[in-house]
Design a protein around this motif. Structure first.
Motif, mmCIF file in Angstrom:
data_model
loop_
_atom_site.group_PDB
_atom_site.id
_atom_site.type_symbol
_atom_site.label_atom_id
_atom_site.label_comp_id
_atom_site.label_asym_id
_atom_site.label_seq_id
_atom_site.Cartn_x
_atom_site.Cartn_y
_atom_site.Cartn_z
ATOM 1 N N SER A 30 0.806 -1.214 0.000
ATOM 2 C CA SER A 30 0.000 0.000 0.000
ATOM 3 C C SER A 30 0.842 1.267 0.000
ATOM 4 O O SER A 30 0.315 2.359 -0.209
ATOM 5 N N ARG A 31 2.143 1.133 0.212
ATOM 6 C CA ARG A 31 3.041 2.296 0.163
ATOM 7 C C ARG A 31 3.474 2.626 -1.254
ATOM 8 O O ARG A 31 4.123 3.657 -1.480
ATOM 9 N N TYR A 32 3.147 1.748 -2.199
ATOM 10 C CA TYR A 32 3.682 1.873 -3.542
ATOM 11 C C TYR A 32 2.605 1.926 -4.610
ATOM 12 O O TYR A 32 1.558 1.281 -4.499
ATOM 13 N N ASN A 33 2.906 2.657 -5.655
ATOM 14 C CA ASN A 33 2.174 2.507 -6.903
ATOM 15 C C ASN A 33 2.725 1.263 -7.589
ATOM 16 O O ASN A 33 3.895 0.895 -7.398
ATOM 17 N N VAL A 34 1.892 0.619 -8.367
ATOM 18 C CA VAL A 34 2.313 -0.651 -8.976
ATOM 19 C C VAL A 34 2.018 -0.631 -10.471
ATOM 20 O O VAL A 34 0.959 -0.180 -10.908
ATOM 21 N N PHE A 47 5.534 -0.976 -20.946
ATOM 22 C CA PHE A 47 4.497 -0.671 -19.976
ATOM 23 C C PHE A 47 3.146 -1.198 -20.436
ATOM 24 O O PHE A 47 2.813 -1.099 -21.629
ATOM 25 N N VAL A 48 2.373 -1.705 -19.482
ATOM 26 C CA VAL A 48 1.026 -2.190 -19.776
ATOM 27 C C VAL A 48 -0.011 -1.362 -19.018
ATOM 28 O O VAL A 48 -0.953 -0.841 -19.604
ATOM 29 N N ALA A 49 0.167 -1.264 -17.713
ATOM 30 C CA ALA A 49 -0.822 -0.568 -16.890
ATOM 31 C C ALA A 49 -0.204 -0.237 -15.546
ATOM 32 O O ALA A 49 0.787 -0.847 -15.140
ATOM 33 N N ALA A 50 -0.800 0.722 -14.845
ATOM 34 C CA ALA A 50 -0.325 1.076 -13.509
ATOM 35 C C ALA A 50 -1.489 1.535 -12.659
ATOM 36 O O ALA A 50 -2.504 2.024 -13.180
ATOM 37 N N ILE A 51 -1.325 1.397 -11.356
ATOM 38 C CA ILE A 51 -2.366 1.800 -10.415
ATOM 39 C C ILE A 51 -1.734 2.547 -9.250
ATOM 40 O O ILE A 51 -0.687 2.161 -8.735
ATOM 41 N N HIS A 52 -2.379 3.634 -8.875
ATOM 42 C CA HIS A 52 -1.909 4.441 -7.751
ATOM 43 C C HIS A 52 -2.031 3.653 -6.458
ATOM 44 O O HIS A 52 -2.879 2.760 -6.345
ATOM 45 N N LEU A 53 -1.212 3.997 -5.473
ATOM 46 C CA LEU A 53 -1.218 3.260 -4.218
ATOM 47 C C LEU A 53 -2.588 3.267 -3.544
ATOM 48 O O LEU A 53 -2.920 2.322 -2.825
ATOM 49 N N TYR A 94 5.004 -11.289 -18.394
ATOM 50 C CA TYR A 94 4.396 -10.146 -17.714
ATOM 51 C C TYR A 94 5.018 -9.987 -16.326
ATOM 52 O O TYR A 94 5.119 -10.956 -15.566
ATOM 53 N N TYR A 95 5.406 -8.755 -16.025
ATOM 54 C CA TYR A 95 6.057 -8.434 -14.761
ATOM 55 C C TYR A 95 5.248 -7.386 -14.003
ATOM 56 O O TYR A 95 4.728 -6.450 -14.614
ATOM 57 N N CYS A 96 5.201 -7.522 -12.691
ATOM 58 C CA CYS A 96 4.705 -6.416 -11.880
ATOM 59 C C CYS A 96 5.902 -5.766 -11.189
ATOM 60 O O CYS A 96 6.938 -6.400 -10.964
ATOM 61 N N ALA A 97 5.737 -4.490 -10.878
ATOM 62 C CA ALA A 97 6.829 -3.731 -10.289
ATOM 63 C C ALA A 97 6.247 -2.602 -9.456
ATOM 64 O O ALA A 97 5.118 -2.147 -9.700
ATOM 65 N N SER A 98 7.016 -2.155 -8.492
ATOM 66 C CA SER A 98 6.538 -1.104 -7.596
ATOM 67 C C SER A 98 7.372 0.160 -7.749
ATOM 68 O O SER A 98 8.564 0.110 -8.060
ATOM 69 N N THR A 99 6.705 1.285 -7.522
ATOM 70 C CA THR A 99 7.360 2.573 -7.655
ATOM 71 C C THR A 99 6.753 3.573 -6.679
ATOM 72 O O THR A 99 5.607 3.413 -6.258
ATOM 73 N N THR A 100 7.521 4.599 -6.349
ATOM 74 C CA THR A 100 7.001 5.661 -5.493
ATOM 75 C C THR A 100 6.568 6.874 -6.308
ATOM 76 O O THR A 100 6.074 7.845 -5.745
ATOM 77 N N VAL A 101 6.756 6.824 -7.605
ATOM 78 C CA VAL A 101 6.405 7.973 -8.426
ATOM 79 C C VAL A 101 5.028 7.802 -9.042
ATOM 80 O O VAL A 101 4.543 6.678 -9.239
#
Length: 127
Positions: A30-34, A47-53, A94-101
């Motif tokens: 929950s601290r990260y966008n994914v 890139f495929v998709a992303a979701i805000h934290l 397909y990979y998932c990854a986390s980011t703070t941006v």
């Protein structure tokens, strides 16, 4: 640190659907966008998709827009990617990854912005 594990890939016929899962351990997701990315053999990771934290904002690549839905369950430390109407060109790891941006698509879609990555799950779409 966050450990990410993808699952849900497989072989599916064109027109079918898959739901990919990304499970996190270590720090709470929950601290990260994914984001979800994919990489076909011999090609760059895209890139495929992303979701805000918060789960309140999502963004998609044009290639999957209208066919994919990214969602998350922070209580269970999970992120999902549902892809419908699969095409052979969706075949990739397909990979998932986390980011703070978060912000512009150009930022969110940049692999260099992502801190932690899973090992990937293979999706193969047959014609």
């Amino acid at each position: 640190q966050v450990q990410l594990v993808e699952s849900g890939g497989g072989l599916v016929q064109a027109g079918g659907s898959l739901r990919l899962s990304c499970a996190a351990s270590g720090r709470t997701l929950s601290r990260y966008n994914v984001g979800w990315f994919r990489q076909a053999p011999g090609k760059e990771r895209l890139f495929v998709a992303a979701i805000h934290l918060s789960g309140g904002s999502t963004t998609y690549a044009a290639s999957v827009k209208g066919r994919a839905t990214i969602s998350r369950n922070n209580a269970e430390n999970m992120v999902y990617l549902q892809v419908n109407s699969l095409k052979p060109e969706d075949t990739a790891v397909y990979y998932c990854a986390s980011t703070t941006v978060w912000g512009r698509l150009s930022t969110i879609s940049d692999v260099k912005e992502y801190l932690y990555w899973g090992q990937g799950t293979q999706v193969t779409v047959s014609s």
